[in-house]
Scaffold this motif. Structure first.
Motif: not given
Length: 350
Positions: A2-6, A63-66
């Motif tokens: 996945s791409d970074p998110i904000t 989790f998928s993001h940190k």
């Protein structure tokens, strides 16, 4: 992956009368970053999560993001613009001006120290297109540099105070000492002369204050090649006496040696440079001697005539442009090694 998110925290003010139900276009317009935002957090992909997913492992704490970096400051058209503070994933911080989403203008960059994990200032100064460029002060393990930068490298005039106590002030190029400079060692000895590729290279003078001696001559790749070793007048304690030279014409012999070293360096450094045979060098020496005085020097104003006597056709404006570049005046004196340098340049058309 996945791409970074904000995640947006803000803006500072939100219209309380906005419709409860909105279409997608209205929602995208609201999400667009413009003006001042309190904080924008960046979430980056969690490698551990995707590793477990690939191995079919389950981990409730993964989790998928940190959390990644965060930015607080001004925006324009969804890009950082104006003054803002960026905290990076590794803990370093940039505080300063932004243009079009990159560091541009005045700004300060901080890094985490290994001891105590405190923020310490590494660079403060000018930035252009996300790179150190202009005037700035840098502090690191090697020491402290204050001066000019280009493309995130020391370039131009600057002063470096090294961690070992040495101090260099002079010209820089591509991150290294290059050009005229002065290097003072911790014990007080001093080198004044030319550098190339971060090493002593070209004419230079090394003053040994501990012994009261001076070496003046030609350097190549950090090593003295040929020159004169003599006593320094009124400085230091004499620990030994230098023998006097018994050559009939010591200056001429030294000049020939220096000229030979410079010719060799020119051939290596600049492909296509004019190469002179021993007979050529004899003719060059003879032409110089015909116009030089007792001190083995000629005037700048005589250069065109001396070079013409060698049968070298000067391109229009070539000599004038060279003299302007090196800052030579018409009444300046030129030594034989310097004359050889000039002949090499004009004969090569470089």
């Amino acid at each position: 992956m996945s791409d970074p998110i904000t995640i947006l925290i803000g803006p500072d003010s939100i219209d309380p009368n906005r419709p409860k139900f909105q279409g997608s276009k209205a929602k995208f317009a609201l999400a667009e970053k413009e003006g001042s935002r309190k904080t924008v957090f960046t979430m980056v992909p969690n490698k551990e999560y995707y590793k477990n997913l690939k191995l079919n492992n389950s981990n409730a704490n993964t989790f998928s993001h940190k959390p990644g970096g965060k930015y607080k400051g001004r925006w324009s058209k969804n890009k950082k613009e104006g003054f803002g503070t960026q905290t990076y994933t590794n803990g370093s911080v940039y505080e300063g001006e932004w243009v079009g989403g990159v560091r541009h203008g005045k700004g300060t960059y901080y890094v985490l120290s290994k001891i105590g994990k405190k923020l310490v200032k590494q660079y403060a100064g000018d930035w252009i297109d996300d790179k150190k460029d202009g005037l700035g002060v840098w502090t690191g393990n090697k020491g402290r540099y204050e001066g000019e930068w280009s493309n995130s490298k020391m370039e131009g005039k600057g002063k470096m105070e090294y961690a070992d106590g040495e101090v260099y002030e002079g010209q820089w190029k591509d991150g290294g000492r290059d050009g005229m400079g002065v290097l003072v060692l911790e014990i007080g000895d001093k080198y004044i002369g030319m550098f190339k590729n971060d090493k002593k290279d070209g004419p230079g003078r090394f003053e040994y204050y501990s012994t009261g001696k001076v070496y003046e001559g030609e350097w190549m790749d950090g090593t003295p090649k040929c020159g004169e070793f003599k006593n320094m007048i009124g400085v230091g304690q004499e620990t030994f006496n230098l023998p006097s030279l018994t050559l009939t014409d010591a200056n001429a012999v030294l000049g020939e040696a220096v000229a030979g070293v410079r010719q060799s360096k020119a051939e290596t450094a600049r492909p296509g440079t004019a190469k002179f045979s021993s007979d050529d060098m004899s003719q060059i020496r003879l032409a110089f001697s015909n116009f030089s005085g007792e001190e083995d020097l000629i005037k700048v104003e005589s250069l065109a005539e001396v070079i013409g006597s060698l049968g070298i056709q000067l391109q229009e404006g070539a000599l004038e442009g060279l003299l302007e570049k090196i800052g030579a005046e018409m009444d300046d004196d030129i030594s034989y090694p310097e004359f050889v340098d000039i002949v090499v340049v004009v004969a090569s058309g470089v």
